[in-house]
Design an enzyme around this catalytic site. Structure first.
Site, PDB file in Angstrom:
ATOM      1  N   PRO A   1       0.799  -1.224   0.000  1.00  0.00           N
ATOM      2  CA  PRO A   1       0.000   0.000   0.000  1.00  0.00           C
ATOM      3  C   PRO A   1       0.833   1.275   0.000  1.00  0.00           C
ATOM      4  CG  PRO A   1      -0.828  -1.535   1.640  1.00  0.00           C
ATOM      5  CD  PRO A   1       0.428  -2.137   1.085  1.00  0.00           C
ATOM      6  N   ASN A   2       0.350   2.221  -0.760  1.00  0.00           N
ATOM      7  CA  ASN A   2       0.885   3.590  -0.834  1.00  0.00           C
ATOM      8  C   ASN A   2       2.215   3.712  -1.580  1.00  0.00           C
ATOM      9  OD1 ASN A   2      -1.296   4.702   0.746  1.00  0.00           O
ATOM     10  ND2 ASN A   2      -0.338   3.728   2.510  1.00  0.00           N
TER      11      ASN A   2
ATOM     12  N   ARG B   1       5.044  11.151  -2.307  1.00  0.00           N
ATOM     13  CA  ARG B   1       4.718  10.860  -0.908  1.00  0.00           C
ATOM     14  C   ARG B   1       5.943  11.078  -0.011  1.00  0.00           C
ATOM     15  NH1 ARG B   1       4.649   4.735   1.344  1.00  0.00           N
ATOM     16  NH2 ARG B   1       3.855   5.213   3.405  1.00  0.00           N
TER      17      ARG B   1
ATOM     18  N   TYR C   1      11.073   9.147   1.722  1.00  0.00           N
ATOM     19  CA  TYR C   1      11.123   8.072   0.719  1.00  0.00           C
ATOM     20  C   TYR C   1      11.844   8.464  -0.569  1.00  0.00           C
ATOM     21  CZ  TYR C   1       7.694   6.011   3.870  1.00  0.00           C
ATOM     22  OH  TYR C   1       7.071   5.494   4.984  1.00  0.00           O
TER      23      TYR C   1
ATOM     24  N   ASN D   1       8.419  -5.304  -0.506  1.00  0.00           N
ATOM     25  CA  ASN D   1       8.247  -4.084   0.278  1.00  0.00           C
ATOM     26  C   ASN D   1       6.751  -3.976   0.532  1.00  0.00           C
ATOM     27  OD1 ASN D   1       7.969  -1.628   1.479  1.00  0.00           O
ATOM     28  ND2 ASN D   1       9.371  -0.555   0.093  1.00  0.00           N
TER      29      ASN D   1
ATOM     30  N   ALA E   1       3.070  -0.499   4.979  1.00  0.00           N
ATOM     31  CA  ALA E   1       2.638  -0.614   6.379  1.00  0.00           C
ATOM     32  C   ALA E   1       2.103  -2.003   6.715  1.00  0.00           C
ATOM     33  CB  ALA E   1       1.591   0.452   6.689  1.00  0.00           C
TER      34      ALA E   1
ATOM     35  N   HIS F   1       3.954  -4.245   9.188  1.00  0.00           N
ATOM     36  CA  HIS F   1       3.853  -4.152  10.647  1.00  0.00           C
ATOM     37  C   HIS F   1       2.587  -4.788  11.200  1.00  0.00           C
ATOM     38  CE1 HIS F   1       7.000  -1.414   9.621  1.00  0.00           C
ATOM     39  NE2 HIS F   1       6.164  -0.573   9.032  1.00  0.00           N
TER      40      HIS F   1
ATOM     41  N   ASP G   1       1.832 -15.430   6.903  1.00  0.00           N
ATOM     42  CA  ASP G   1       1.504 -16.839   6.651  1.00  0.00           C
ATOM     43  C   ASP G   1       1.653 -17.202   5.174  1.00  0.00           C
ATOM     44  OD1 ASP G   1       1.016 -17.214   9.317  1.00  0.00           O
ATOM     45  OD2 ASP G   1      -1.158 -17.380   9.130  1.00  0.00           O
TER      46      ASP G   1
ATOM     47  N   GLU H   1      13.025  -9.119   2.421  1.00  0.00           N
ATOM     48  CA  GLU H   1      12.229  -7.974   2.884  1.00  0.00           C
ATOM     49  C   GLU H   1      12.967  -6.693   2.513  1.00  0.00           C
ATOM     50  OE1 GLU H   1      12.077  -7.563   7.138  1.00  0.00           O
ATOM     51  OE2 GLU H   1      10.400  -6.143   7.053  1.00  0.00           O
TER      52      GLU H   1
ATOM     53  N   HIS I   1      12.853  -2.265   2.424  1.00  0.00           N
ATOM     54  CA  HIS I   1      12.272  -0.960   2.760  1.00  0.00           C
ATOM     55  C   HIS I   1      13.200   0.134   2.274  1.00  0.00           C
ATOM     56  CE1 HIS I   1       9.308  -2.873   5.276  1.00  0.00           C
ATOM     57  NE2 HIS I   1      10.284  -3.592   5.803  1.00  0.00           N
TER      58      HIS I   1
ATOM     59  N   SER J   1      13.102   3.283   3.654  1.00  0.00           N
ATOM     60  CA  SER J   1      13.534   3.920   4.898  1.00  0.00           C
ATOM     61  C   SER J   1      14.045   2.838   5.854  1.00  0.00           C
ATOM     62  CB  SER J   1      12.356   4.675   5.529  1.00  0.00           C
ATOM     63  OG  SER J   1      11.349   3.758   5.942  1.00  0.00           O
TER      64      SER J   1
ATOM     65  N   ARG K   1      12.498   4.717  13.105  1.00  0.00           N
ATOM     66  CA  ARG K   1      11.311   5.568  12.989  1.00  0.00           C
ATOM     67  C   ARG K   1      10.334   5.327  14.161  1.00  0.00           C
ATOM     68  NH1 ARG K   1       9.070   5.200   7.106  1.00  0.00           N
ATOM     69  NH2 ARG K   1       7.888   6.989   7.881  1.00  0.00           N
TER      70      ARG K   1
ATOM     71  N   ARG L   1       6.591   0.987  13.742  1.00  0.00           N
ATOM     72  CA  ARG L   1       7.326   0.428  12.588  1.00  0.00           C
ATOM     73  C   ARG L   1       8.443  -0.528  13.015  1.00  0.00           C
ATOM     74  NH1 ARG L   1       5.452   3.778   8.322  1.00  0.00           N
ATOM     75  NH2 ARG L   1       4.929   5.831   9.114  1.00  0.00           N
TER      76      ARG L   1
HETATM   77  C1  DQA Z   1       8.257   1.376   3.986  1.00  0.00           C
HETATM   78  C2  DQA Z   1       8.285   1.551   5.502  1.00  0.00           C
HETATM   79  C3  DQA Z   1       6.902   1.309   6.097  1.00  0.00           C
HETATM   80  O1  DQA Z   1       6.947   1.519   7.510  1.00  0.00           O
HETATM   81  C4  DQA Z   1       5.904   2.269   5.516  1.00  0.00           C
HETATM   82  O2  DQA Z   1       4.613   2.004   6.014  1.00  0.00           O
HETATM   83  C5  DQA Z   1       5.917   2.288   4.027  1.00  0.00           C
HETATM   84  C6  DQA Z   1       7.197   2.244   3.334  1.00  0.00           C
HETATM   85  C7  DQA Z   1       9.607   1.735   3.341  1.00  0.00           C
HETATM   86  O3  DQA Z   1       9.846   1.339   2.205  1.00  0.00           O
HETATM   87  O4  DQA Z   1      10.408   2.436   3.974  1.00  0.00           O
HETATM   88  O5  DQA Z   1       4.874   2.399   3.395  1.00  0.00           O
HETATM   89  O6  DQA Z   1       7.994   0.010   3.690  1.00  0.00           O
END
Ligand code: DQA
Length: 161
Positions: free
Chosen positions: A10-11, A18, A23, A74, A77, A80, A87, A98, A100, A102, A107, A111
């Site tokens: 998401p996002n 954003r 980011y 990635n 959110a 978390h 699963d 995994e 990210h 950031s 943070r 997170r």
């Molecule tokens: C993120 C870190 C997450 O905590 C956050 O919700 C994101 C981006 C990152 O790439 O730093 O949406 O996954």
């Protein structure tokens, strides 16, 4: 050629607009391009899927079973919160990285927990867009493709497979 599925949660479709102070200015398309080029150099085919919808991300992980050698995730959110994603990843029999942009550990407290980390081979965080190339390189090494440096990584713990 081994296939890698890059999953964006998401996002992440808003990258570039954003919170650029966190980011960066690059778009998701820029990161996908960097990952795809890294894959080409290392002999990996990189496909990408982004969704804001948890169910669609779960379906993508299910579809990757038997179709992809590795997942780079990635999860935004959902990292978390989503035990469903945890699963689904646990049921994926391949490499999981995994990712990210950031460094979530530096943070807000919410997170600091990742439900992805326990079912991943390893995590790459805090390197901005460079992380996409590093993640593909990690996959190449774990799959032992892309040259003599391959195969030095660790496996996921048995109990999490
Ligand atoms: C993120 C870190 C997450 O905590 C956050 O919700 C994101 C981006 C990152 O790439 O730093 O949406 O996954």
């Amino acid at each position: 050629m081994s296939r890698v599925l890059l999953l964006s949660g998401p996002n992440l479709g808003l990258l570039g607009q954003r919170q650029p102070e966190i980011y960066g200015d690059e778009t998701l398309a820029d990161h996908v391009r960097a990952a795809t080029e890294a894959g080409r150099r290392l002999g990996l085919e990189v496909d990408h899927f982004q969704s804001d919808d948890e169910a669609r991300l779960l379906a993508a992980v299910h579809d990757a079973r038997g179709n992809a050698a590795a997942l780079v995730v990635n999860a935004g959110a959902l990292t978390h919160t989503s035990w469903s994603l945890h699963d689904a990843l646990a049921a994926f029999d391949g490499v999981v990285v995994e990712l990210h942009l950031s460094n979530p550990a530096a943070r807000e407290p919410f997170r600091h927990t990742s439900v992805v980390a326990p079912v991943a081979n390893g995590s790459i965080a805090g390197f901005g867009g460079l992380g996409y190339e590093l993640a593909i390189e990690a996959v190449a090494r774990l799959l032992d493709v892309g040259g003599p440096a391959g195969g030095r990584g660790t496996s996921r713990p048995e109990e999490e497979r």
